[in-house]
Design a protein around this motif. Sequence first.
Motif, PDB file in Angstrom:
ATOM      1  N   CYS A 145       0.705  -1.055   0.126  1.00 44.26           N
ATOM      2  CA  CYS A 145       0.028  -0.060   0.155  1.00 44.26           C
ATOM      3  C   CYS A 145       0.740   1.093   0.075  1.00 44.26           C
ATOM      4  N   LYS A 146       1.350   1.810  -1.277  1.00 42.55           N
ATOM      5  CA  LYS A 146       2.325   2.754  -1.506  1.00 42.55           C
ATOM      6  C   LYS A 146       2.029   4.073  -0.846  1.00 42.55           C
ATOM      7  N   ASN A 147       0.683   4.353  -0.515  1.00 43.83           N
ATOM      8  CA  ASN A 147       0.129   5.556  -0.256  1.00 43.83           C
ATOM      9  C   ASN A 147      -0.253   5.618   1.187  1.00 43.83           C
ATOM     10  N   THR A 148       0.423   5.263   2.156  1.00 46.23           N
ATOM     11  CA  THR A 148      -0.083   4.889   3.563  1.00 46.23           C
ATOM     12  C   THR A 148       0.352   6.075   4.313  1.00 46.23           C
ATOM     13  N   ASN A 149      -0.401   6.936   5.239  1.00 49.43           N
ATOM     14  CA  ASN A 149       0.078   8.112   5.878  1.00 49.43           C
ATOM     15  C   ASN A 149      -0.446   7.891   7.188  1.00 49.43           C
ATOM     16  N   PHE A 150       0.088   8.471   8.202  1.00 55.20           N
ATOM     17  CA  PHE A 150      -0.448   9.006   9.311  1.00 55.20           C
ATOM     18  C   PHE A 150      -1.438  10.016   9.186  1.00 55.20           C
ATOM     19  N   ASN A 151      -2.474   9.867  10.295  1.00 53.24           N
ATOM     20  CA  ASN A 151      -3.747  10.935   9.829  1.00 53.24           C
ATOM     21  C   ASN A 151      -3.832  11.577  11.204  1.00 53.24           C
ATOM     22  N   TYR A 152      -2.847  12.044  11.788  1.00 48.67           N
ATOM     23  CA  TYR A 152      -2.944  12.850  13.110  1.00 48.67           C
ATOM     24  C   TYR A 152      -1.454  13.588  13.386  1.00 48.67           C
ATOM     25  N   VAL A 153      -1.339  14.397  14.328  1.00 46.93           N
ATOM     26  CA  VAL A 153      -0.105  14.549  14.785  1.00 46.93           C
ATOM     27  C   VAL A 153      -0.190  14.701  16.249  1.00 46.93           C
ATOM     28  N   PRO A 154       0.785  14.365  17.298  1.00 50.27           N
ATOM     29  CA  PRO A 154       2.350  14.586  16.761  1.00 50.27           C
ATOM     30  C   PRO A 154       2.712  12.967  16.237  1.00 50.27           C
ATOM     31  N   THR A 155       3.422  12.972  15.360  1.00 50.89           N
ATOM     32  CA  THR A 155       3.814  11.853  14.737  1.00 50.89           C
ATOM     33  C   THR A 155       5.338  11.147  15.550  1.00 50.89           C
ATOM     34  N   TYR A 156       5.028  10.666  16.645  1.00 45.97           N
ATOM     35  CA  TYR A 156       5.965  10.294  17.395  1.00 45.97           C
ATOM     36  C   TYR A 156       5.903   8.757  17.841  1.00 45.97           C
ATOM     37  N   TYR A 213      -1.990  -0.105  15.958  1.00 45.23           N
ATOM     38  CA  TYR A 213      -2.431  -1.380  16.869  1.00 45.23           C
ATOM     39  C   TYR A 213      -4.171  -1.381  17.362  1.00 45.23           C
ATOM     40  N   THR A 214      -4.368   0.181  17.552  1.00 42.69           N
ATOM     41  CA  THR A 214      -5.917   0.398  17.990  1.00 42.69           C
ATOM     42  C   THR A 214      -6.750   0.836  16.828  1.00 42.69           C
ATOM     43  N   GLY A 215      -6.198   1.124  15.877  1.00 45.93           N
ATOM     44  CA  GLY A 215      -6.875   1.426  14.586  1.00 45.93           C
ATOM     45  C   GLY A 215      -7.576   2.856  14.766  1.00 45.93           C
ATOM     46  N   THR A 216      -6.990   3.578  15.762  1.00 52.05           N
ATOM     47  CA  THR A 216      -7.643   4.961  15.877  1.00 52.05           C
ATOM     48  C   THR A 216      -6.693   5.834  16.309  1.00 52.05           C
ATOM     49  N   THR A 217      -6.859   7.153  16.443  1.00 47.62           N
ATOM     50  CA  THR A 217      -6.003   8.390  16.786  1.00 47.62           C
ATOM     51  C   THR A 217      -5.736   8.780  18.098  1.00 47.62           C
ATOM     52  N   PRO A 218      -4.869   9.361  18.469  1.00 45.08           N
ATOM     53  CA  PRO A 218      -4.647   9.925  19.976  1.00 45.08           C
ATOM     54  C   PRO A 218      -5.946  10.650  20.353  1.00 45.08           C
ATOM     55  N   SER A 219      -6.774  11.229  19.561  1.00 47.82           N
ATOM     56  CA  SER A 219      -8.004  11.857  20.114  1.00 47.82           C
ATOM     57  C   SER A 219      -8.796  10.645  20.891  1.00 47.82           C
ATOM     58  N   ILE A 220      -8.621   9.516  20.502  1.00 46.37           N
ATOM     59  CA  ILE A 220      -9.426   8.480  20.970  1.00 46.37           C
ATOM     60  C   ILE A 220      -8.750   7.491  21.833  1.00 46.37           C
ATOM     61  N   HIS A 221      -7.639   7.087  21.538  1.00 47.37           N
ATOM     62  CA  HIS A 221      -6.766   6.244  22.094  1.00 47.37           C
ATOM     63  C   HIS A 221      -5.953   6.923  23.329  1.00 47.37           C
ATOM     64  N   GLY A 222      -5.992   8.202  23.493  1.00 48.51           N
ATOM     65  CA  GLY A 222      -5.198   8.627  24.457  1.00 48.51           C
ATOM     66  C   GLY A 222      -3.842   8.928  24.457  1.00 48.51           C
ATOM     67  N   ILE A 223      -3.059   8.387  23.592  1.00 46.59           N
ATOM     68  CA  ILE A 223      -1.610   8.302  23.560  1.00 46.59           C
ATOM     69  C   ILE A 223      -1.202   9.601  22.802  1.00 46.59           C
ATOM     70  N   VAL A 224      -1.189  10.904  23.500  1.00 50.75           N
ATOM     71  CA  VAL A 224      -0.931  11.993  22.708  1.00 50.75           C
ATOM     72  C   VAL A 224       0.509  12.506  22.474  1.00 50.75           C
ATOM     73  N   GLY A 225       1.215  11.751  23.099  1.00 46.91           N
ATOM     74  CA  GLY A 225       2.713  12.110  22.841  1.00 46.91           C
ATOM     75  C   GLY A 225       3.555  10.967  23.521  1.00 46.91           C
ATOM     76  N   GLY A 250       5.263   6.838  20.604  1.00 48.74           N
ATOM     77  CA  GLY A 250       4.153   6.217  21.358  1.00 48.74           C
ATOM     78  C   GLY A 250       2.782   6.268  20.702  1.00 48.74           C
ATOM     79  N   PRO A 251       2.571   7.808  20.050  1.00 51.58           N
ATOM     80  CA  PRO A 251       1.143   7.523  19.281  1.00 51.58           C
ATOM     81  C   PRO A 251       1.187   6.744  18.140  1.00 51.58           C
ATOM     82  N   GLY A 252       2.372   6.551  17.482  1.00 54.75           N
ATOM     83  CA  GLY A 252       2.455   5.695  16.269  1.00 54.75           C
ATOM     84  C   GLY A 252       2.196   4.477  16.426  1.00 54.75           C
ATOM     85  N   HIS A 253       2.726   3.751  17.722  1.00 51.72           N
ATOM     86  CA  HIS A 253       2.528   2.095  17.753  1.00 51.72           C
ATOM     87  C   HIS A 253       1.100   2.140  18.315  1.00 51.72           C
TER      88      HIS A 253
END
Length: 549
Positions: free
Chosen positions: A72-83, A92-104, A85-88
């Motif tokens: 899938c050549k066009n895969t992007n992170f859809n939130y910031v910050p791109t660090y 694995y949760t299929g959601t963004t820091p707004s919901i999984h809470g790992i904001v940094g 903790g939030p990345g992993h």
Amino acid sequence: MKKIIFFIAFQTIFFECCFSQKAPIPNNSNSLSPKLVIGIVIDQMRYDYIYKYWSKYGNGGFKRLVNEGYSCKNTNFNYVPTYTGPGHASIYTGTTPSIHGIVGNDWYDREVASRVYCVKDKSQKTIGTLNEKDSSGSMSPHRMLTTTITDELRLSNNKKSKVIGISLKDRGAVLPAGHMANAAYWMNSEGMWISSSYYMKNLPVWVNDFNAKSLTQKYLSQVWNTMLPINQYYESLSDTNAFESPYEGELLPIFPHNLPEIVKKEGNELIKATPFGNSILKDFAIEAMKAEQMGKGNFCDFLTLSFSSTDYLGHQFGPTSVEVEDCYLRLDKDIAELLKFLDTYLGKNNVLVFLTADHAAPENPVYLKSLGIGAGTIDGTTFKSFNETLKNVYGDSIIEKYINQQFYLNNKVINRRKLNKVEIENYIASQVIGTKGVAASITRTSLCNSEFNEAPRMLIQKGFNQKRSGDIMLNYEPGWMDYVTLGTTHGSAYSYDTHVPLLWYGYSIKPGSSVDPVNITDIAPTLALLLNIQFPNGCTGKPIQVLFK
Ligand code: ZN
Ligand code: ZN
């Protein structure tokens, strides 16, 4: 009456004998799921590294994943910050820091009025060290607010699936493995594999045996030279470029790097910032699969691996360095060895592998500037004088903390002095724009009251957690970053930080590629459908449809 009670009791005993633990567990290898899933996250891997070094990779590593798998050549992170903790967490949760809470990796916790680390858990102890003071194992996923795909796998069959997370970094092991993992392992500063009391009371024998082999010391007993003749690293800048940091005690950051000397200064933790950190992780992962018989049981198991030497080296030397290139060429060999092991251990079609990254990385800003491209660094102390100005306006310290490009306002002062918080947010947001390198600012109030659907504001919104995030978020101009003048760092909403590889391989995956947009949050729901299990409970991503055609 007595007879009836006796009968019920007898019936219970009979039932338990026949149908409880002793009942044979039916074989779940109904080909509705693979025997083993391996999630590989390469820390700081940019999408272009697949192609940049393509001609130098062997046939068994990255090339094999691309040629025999689906890209899938066009895969992007859809939130910031791109660090990290939030990345992993997002993979694995299929959601963004707004919901999984790992904001940094760290953020400011207003309740305790201090900075907190994403997986730190003081109620847990380090497992695997004799040093009472070693707190590098007191970690758990307690701050992650939603389930992971690995949790859902364990929930789907009453914990019959085995889940193990492995990384050099605690957060790279703990967050992917989820809340219900059998184990997570990471490396302490002595170069030993450890865990947390969250998972176990003692390390398994195989982990102690592995540590006893002192592989860290063996890897560090060699001088690090380039794998190929150095003049063949033409994609990278000259090794003597001015944008890299040396190891401690090294005069210049150039090859050969004398690891046996550097280790005397930096200690065994040095291995993390060499390609051999990835190699020892691969060795440990293979040992884990064999010792834990992963994929050999009746239910699908899940191993999460995060290779992070790439990130340590990226920070130190930058993405255009010979060091980073050499690290990827060696990682390619490690991945080839892993895939070859899987061929004989379980067979390719019984294993589902995906490979992605927790964020990417930009070029060094000083290097970009030297090329006439807009870039620069912002020193956090810039905002200290700003706080002083605000004191003059409001008569008190209004900013409680500046972290992750966010201002946290002092709610106690604002309430005590009956100040208008929205007005303060707007004032700071308008003033901070005057700082060189700051492109935009956005307030808590606007994030709570509107829905943004375009980058970069949309990415800021998806990284904003109403309870945990700050009050005014900044977005820097492209090419600008915090502090760094040597090497690089990451965290922005721009494609150089968000665009990562996503490769699928093995079980039910047909070879191919697509340029359709994919969000990083789409990985977990895709896995859920491939495994026929529930989506993680906060999932906002969508399954990647092309993989099911
Ligand atoms: Zn990272
Ligand atoms: Zn990093």
